[in-house]
Design a protein around this motif. Structure first.
Motif, PDB file in Angstrom:
ATOM      1  N   SER A   1       0.786  -1.068  -0.040  1.00 49.09           N
ATOM      2  CA  SER A   1      -0.038   0.077  -0.083  1.00 49.09           C
ATOM      3  C   SER A   1       0.681   1.267   0.020  1.00 49.09           C
ATOM      4  O   SER A   1       1.956   1.363   0.768  1.00 49.09           O
ATOM      5  CB  SER A   1      -1.020  -0.067   1.298  1.00 49.09           C
TER       6      SER A   1
ATOM      7  N   SER B   1      -1.221   4.098   0.528  1.00 45.50           N
ATOM      8  CA  SER B   1      -2.529   4.744   0.701  1.00 45.50           C
ATOM      9  C   SER B   1      -2.412   5.910   1.496  1.00 45.50           C
ATOM     10  O   SER B   1      -1.245   6.143   2.184  1.00 45.50           O
ATOM     11  CB  SER B   1      -3.413   3.892   1.354  1.00 45.50           C
ATOM     12  N   ASN B   2      -3.422   7.067   1.278  1.00 41.09           N
ATOM     13  CA  ASN B   2      -3.303   8.274   2.166  1.00 41.09           C
ATOM     14  C   ASN B   2      -4.310   7.897   3.347  1.00 41.09           C
ATOM     15  O   ASN B   2      -4.460   9.094   4.002  1.00 41.09           O
ATOM     16  CB  ASN B   2      -3.467   9.355   1.205  1.00 41.09           C
ATOM     17  N   GLU B   3      -4.728   6.938   3.626  1.00 41.45           N
ATOM     18  CA  GLU B   3      -5.844   6.821   4.681  1.00 41.45           C
ATOM     19  C   GLU B   3      -5.816   5.269   5.057  1.00 41.45           C
ATOM     20  O   GLU B   3      -4.834   4.499   4.684  1.00 41.45           O
ATOM     21  CB  GLU B   3      -7.196   7.213   4.239  1.00 41.45           C
ATOM     22  N   GLU B   4      -6.543   5.082   6.315  1.00 45.00           N
ATOM     23  CA  GLU B   4      -6.547   3.761   6.807  1.00 45.00           C
ATOM     24  C   GLU B   4      -5.317   3.310   7.454  1.00 45.00           C
ATOM     25  O   GLU B   4      -4.940   2.105   7.056  1.00 45.00           O
ATOM     26  CB  GLU B   4      -7.413   2.839   6.030  1.00 45.00           C
TER      27      GLU B   4
END
Length: 121
Positions: free
Chosen positions: A102, A104-107
């Motif tokens: 990942s 990702s920019n979140e979670e």
């Protein structure tokens, strides 16, 4: 556990390198990210790196001025910030996500304490 360090007071145009060392988990297999929160504002994504360090992602606000990297042998992620601006002033947090590929920019479920970055004009 994630431990961030390297913040401080710097003049506009200067540089800082933030570090975040992980312990207690197999963080070498985790995606890692940096976020920041300015006074009175929500926490924002800054940068992310996958478990191998082969993929990175940056917020538009820091793209071209910052570099995220990691040293898996040291369980440490870095954020090199150059050409700092007063609007970069914030508490910077590192975070981890158990999704190795990942960026990702979140979670991100795992968070460290923040380190203060203050950029004077």
């Amino acid at each position: 556990q994630l431990q961030a360090s390297g913040g401080g007071l710097v003049q506009a145009g200067g540089s800082l390198r933030l570090s975040c060392t992980a312990s207690g988990r197999a963080f070498s297999l985790y995606a890692l990210g940096w976020f920041r929160q300015a006074p009175g504002k929500e926490r924002d994504f800054v940068a992310a790196i996958n478990w191998r360090g082969s993929s990175t992602r940056y917020a538009d606000s820091v793209k071209g001025r910052s570099t995220i990297s990691r040293d898996s042998a040291k369980n440490t992620v870095y954020l090199q910030m150059n050409s700092l601006k007063p609007e970069d002033t914030a508490v910077y947090y590192c975070a981890a996500r158990n999704v190795p590929r990942s960026i990702s920019n979140e979670e991100y479920p795992f968070w460290g304490q923040g380190t203060q970055v203050t950029v004077s004009s």
